[in-house]
Motif scaffolding. Structure first.
Motif, mmCIF file in Angstrom:
data_model
loop_
_atom_site.group_PDB
_atom_site.id
_atom_site.type_symbol
_atom_site.label_atom_id
_atom_site.label_comp_id
_atom_site.label_asym_id
_atom_site.label_seq_id
_atom_site.Cartn_x
_atom_site.Cartn_y
_atom_site.Cartn_z
ATOM 1 N N ALA A 68 35.127 28.073 40.110
ATOM 2 C CA ALA A 68 34.541 29.390 40.347
ATOM 3 C C ALA A 68 35.377 30.492 39.713
ATOM 4 O O ALA A 68 34.857 31.403 39.044
ATOM 5 C CB ALA A 68 34.390 29.637 41.850
ATOM 6 N N LYS A 69 36.681 30.428 39.902
ATOM 7 C CA LYS A 69 37.569 31.440 39.326
ATOM 8 C C LYS A 69 37.517 31.427 37.809
ATOM 9 O O LYS A 69 37.470 32.487 37.157
ATOM 10 C CB LYS A 69 39.005 31.219 39.813
ATOM 11 C CG LYS A 69 39.209 31.566 41.283
ATOM 12 C CD LYS A 69 40.645 31.286 41.717
ATOM 13 C CE LYS A 69 40.861 31.690 43.177
ATOM 14 N NZ LYS A 69 42.234 31.371 43.641
ATOM 15 N N ALA A 70 37.515 30.231 37.239
ATOM 16 C CA ALA A 70 37.473 30.114 35.770
ATOM 17 C C ALA A 70 36.180 30.683 35.215
ATOM 18 O O ALA A 70 36.174 31.395 34.194
ATOM 19 C CB ALA A 70 37.629 28.652 35.365
ATOM 20 N N PHE A 71 35.069 30.410 35.888
ATOM 21 C CA PHE A 71 33.778 30.934 35.428
ATOM 22 C C PHE A 71 33.773 32.456 35.471
ATOM 23 O O PHE A 71 33.340 33.117 34.521
ATOM 24 C CB PHE A 71 32.645 30.383 36.296
ATOM 25 C CG PHE A 71 31.288 30.944 35.943
ATOM 26 C CD1 PHE A 71 30.498 30.339 34.978
ATOM 27 C CD2 PHE A 71 30.804 32.092 36.571
ATOM 28 C CE1 PHE A 71 29.249 30.865 34.640
ATOM 29 C CE2 PHE A 71 29.566 32.623 36.249
ATOM 30 C CZ PHE A 71 28.789 32.003 35.275
ATOM 31 N N LEU A 72 34.236 33.026 36.575
ATOM 32 C CA LEU A 72 34.179 34.472 36.739
ATOM 33 C C LEU A 72 35.143 35.194 35.790
ATOM 34 O O LEU A 72 34.883 36.324 35.365
ATOM 35 C CB LEU A 72 34.480 34.852 38.190
ATOM 36 C CG LEU A 72 33.389 34.436 39.199
ATOM 37 C CD1 LEU A 72 33.861 34.638 40.629
ATOM 38 C CD2 LEU A 72 32.095 35.209 38.947
ATOM 39 N N GLU A 73 36.239 34.532 35.431
ATOM 40 C CA GLU A 73 37.160 35.116 34.452
ATOM 41 C C GLU A 73 36.518 35.206 33.068
ATOM 42 O O GLU A 73 36.769 36.126 32.295
ATOM 43 C CB GLU A 73 38.441 34.281 34.379
ATOM 44 C CG GLU A 73 39.357 34.477 35.580
ATOM 45 C CD GLU A 73 40.535 33.508 35.572
ATOM 46 O OE1 GLU A 73 40.655 32.734 34.585
ATOM 47 O OE2 GLU A 73 41.322 33.514 36.540
ATOM 48 N N GLN A 74 35.664 34.242 32.773
ATOM 49 C CA GLN A 74 35.034 34.180 31.441
ATOM 50 C C GLN A 74 33.690 34.887 31.396
ATOM 51 O O GLN A 74 33.160 35.156 30.307
ATOM 52 C CB GLN A 74 34.850 32.710 31.041
ATOM 53 C CG GLN A 74 36.154 31.948 30.889
ATOM 54 C CD GLN A 74 35.941 30.456 30.702
ATOM 55 O OE1 GLN A 74 34.830 30.012 30.435
ATOM 56 N NE2 GLN A 74 37.005 29.680 30.841
ATOM 57 N N ASN A 75 33.129 35.165 32.554
ATOM 58 C CA ASN A 75 31.787 35.757 32.601
ATOM 59 C C ASN A 75 31.785 36.978 33.503
ATOM 60 O O ASN A 75 31.556 36.881 34.706
ATOM 61 C CB ASN A 75 30.755 34.738 33.104
ATOM 62 C CG ASN A 75 30.618 33.542 32.186
ATOM 63 O OD1 ASN A 75 29.837 33.546 31.253
ATOM 64 N ND2 ASN A 75 31.404 32.492 32.477
ATOM 65 N N SER A 134 24.463 32.678 38.864
ATOM 66 C CA SER A 134 25.615 31.790 39.008
ATOM 67 C C SER A 134 26.839 32.563 39.460
ATOM 68 O O SER A 134 27.571 32.138 40.368
ATOM 69 C CB SER A 134 25.909 31.078 37.682
ATOM 70 O OG SER A 134 26.987 30.175 37.845
ATOM 71 N N ALA A 135 27.045 33.739 38.869
ATOM 72 C CA ALA A 135 28.189 34.578 39.245
ATOM 73 C C ALA A 135 28.086 35.030 40.698
ATOM 74 O O ALA A 135 29.094 35.071 41.424
ATOM 75 C CB ALA A 135 28.270 35.781 38.316
#
Length: 560
Positions: free
Chosen positions: A551-558, A527-528
């Motif tokens: 996308a940005k929110a996911f990558l900030e958390q993961n 996903s990342a």
């Protein structure tokens, strides 16, 4: 020897008769019926269209004009090519190859089948040329294109393309050392390929002939151009990348040459390069239109706009995509009002709405009103908008309107079947199958929906896209993946998204869908990767797409 006055008068009458007969056999007697395009050549910039040296041109005085005409022809600058060949005819009416040149200028083998008036003109051109003195090679050229025109009333377009290609093959085998013979054979071979042949055997053969020539003649416009057309397929596109990056420099003053590399760039998801070359193409086309018909817009400009909008949408640039649409709606006059303009005029609003999943906007789409464009002539093009509208109304639960659009699509398919346009009929059939699938989903018939949507995806995989389009309004693979994701089948959805991305690299919605499907499958690493690819795709754009925020929110958390 002495003759009587009566005898001399008789001999004089015979001489006058013979002279008159000879004059009547001259091509000038038939030229008025040809309606040749004439006038000063409109060549923007420095008139650079590449290097050509055609050995079968006629008089020395017309050689330069003839070679220019061939260069224009090789970059599909058809109008100016015909005008240039007409100049040769006016200076040297017994130049048989000039009539061949006009016949080639009206033969658009990679585009739509010619209209009756074009075919009739081709027959007249060949008939005149056949009466004129010519070399063996000139006769072969004329016999070859004659195979396409002469029996048009009894043979279909594809059969005539095959007949022309076979004649050119025979000629090529006898004259394989002649560059122009090889180039025109490769084009005829490519034009005779059918969209359902996924082996691409003819395209590969044409491409190999042309690649061998390109190493010897790297500034020849036709070689570069036809390599791109030969490799304009997902499976072959990488083979054409180096050539695509060269062609625009070979013929810098041709709008079509500036656009053509974007066929390969689009196949490979190289959006910035596609945008750059189409901006140049549109600028060149505007220059040409201002010279020919001030205030009007040429089809090459509109064609470039279609590819521009597609590329803008893949980079998340809605602002510039909508800007192109507003510009299109401002057009008061176009030329010629053909299938390319109709396609783009329908595709631009449809794409903008459905790529953004703006279903309310999609459900209320209307065909743009452009002066001179007779929409009743273009059922396939109209289907694009009705397809997008049907998808919009499905997602907004307006099923009554969906069925109206579905009926329109079915009527368009019938029209295309009647005129034996199987390719376009099949494209509409895929749209119909897709809409039927989503109706089933909306009604809760999930398995039937998946079956229908899978069938649509398989149908689409078995046919190639038309050169007029950068891609489907929405790919069936992607729509199948969307459906599987909606049915909480993320692993199956991920497989469908990934197949779509193999066939159509770097699609915005494809990357986002794959990222979401991977996330819902529990594969955070994959996903990342997809979210990172999406951000890289859009990093130069100040986009308002919500998917970028996700996308940005996911990558900030993961942090993987």
């Amino acid at each position: 020897m002495k003759y009587s006055i009566s005898t001399l008068l008789s001999l004089g009458a015979i001489v006058i008769f013979l002279i008159s007969s000879c004059k009547n056999n001259k091509p000038n007697a038939d030229l008025s019926s040809l309606n040749l395009l004439r006038g000063e050549l409109q060549l923007c910039g420095n008139g650079e269209f590449g290097d050509v040296n055609f050995s079968e041109s006629c008089s020395y005085e017309t050689r330069e004009t003839f070679n220019l005409a061939i260069s224009l022809l090789h970059s599909f600058e058809y109008i100016e090519a015909e005008k240039a060949f007409a100049k040769v005819i006016d200076k040297d009416p017994e130049c048989a190859m000039a009539y061949w040149g006009v016949a080639m200028s009206i033969y658009h083998g990679l585009w739509a089948p010619p209209e009756k008036s074009v075919l009739e003109k081709g027959v007249k051109l060949i008939a005149i040329a056949e009466k004129l003195p010519k070399s063996k090679k000139s006769k072969q050229y004329l016999d070859a294109i004659g195979a396409f025109y002469k029996n048009w009333e009894s043979a279909d377009d594809q059969s005539r393309k095959l007949a022309y290609a076979q004649k050119m093959k025979d000629m090529y085998e006898e004259n394989s050392e002649d560059t122009e013979v090889a180039v025109f054979y490769a084009l005829a071979l490519r034009a005779s390929a059918v969209a359902s042949d996924k082996t691409y055997s003819k395209q590969r053969e044409a491409g190999q002939i042309l690649e061998d020539l390109f190493r010897k003649e790297p500034n020849h416009p036709g070689i570069a151009h036809y390599i791109i057309h030969s490799y304009d397929y997902p499976e072959l596109a990488k083979l054409g990348l180096n050539t695509a990056r060269r062609y625009a420099d070979i013929a810098p003053n041709s709008a079509h040459a500036q656009h053509m590399p974007s066929h390969i760039f689009t196949r490979l998801g190289l959006w910035d390069e596609s945008i750059g070359t189409n901006l140049n193409s549109a600028e060149s086309a505007i220059c040409y239109a201002e010279s020919v018909s001030p205030g009007a817009h040429w089809d090459e400009e509109v064609h470039a706009m279609g590819y521009l909008v597609y590329a803008y949408l893949q980079t998340g640039n809605n602002k510039l995509a909508y800007q192109q649409y507003e510009y299109l709606k401002s057009f008061k006059e176009i030329f010629p009002p053909n299938f390319k303009i109709a396609y783009t005029a329908a595709a631009i609003p449809a794409r903008i709405a459905v790529e953004n999943k703006n279903w309310e906007e999609a459900g209320t789409l209307e065909l743009p009103r452009i002066a001179g464009l007779e929409w009743q002539k273009f059922p396939w093009q109209k289907s694009l908008l009705h397809f997008a509208r049907a998808l919009g109304n499905i997602h907004t639960n307006n099923l009554e309107f969906v069925h109206k659009d579905l009926n329109f699509l079915r009527s368009f398919e019938k029209e295309l079947i009647i005129v034996d346009d199987t390719y376009k009929a099949n494209q509409v059939a895929i749209q119909i199958k897709t809409i039927e699938a989503w109706i089933k989903l909306k009604k809760g018939n999930n398995e039937e929906a998946i079956t229908l949507m899978t069938t649509a995806a398989e149908m689409e995989s078995l046919t190639s896209k038309h050169p007029v389009t950068p891609g489907e309004i929405l790919p069936a693979d992607e729509l199948l993946a969307d459906m599987l994701l909606a049915l909480n089948k993320p692993q199956e959805a991920l497989a469908a998204y990934e197949l779509n991305l193999v066939r159509r690299p770097n699609r915005f919605n494809g990357l986002y869908g794959a990222a979401i499907a991977a996330k819902q499958s529990g594969n955070m690493k994959k996903s990342a990767i997809y979210f990172e690819a999406l951000l890289k795709l859009t990093e130069k754009i100040d986009s308002d797409r919500k998917e970028i925020k996700v996308a940005k929110a996911f990558l900030e958390q993961n942090t993987i």
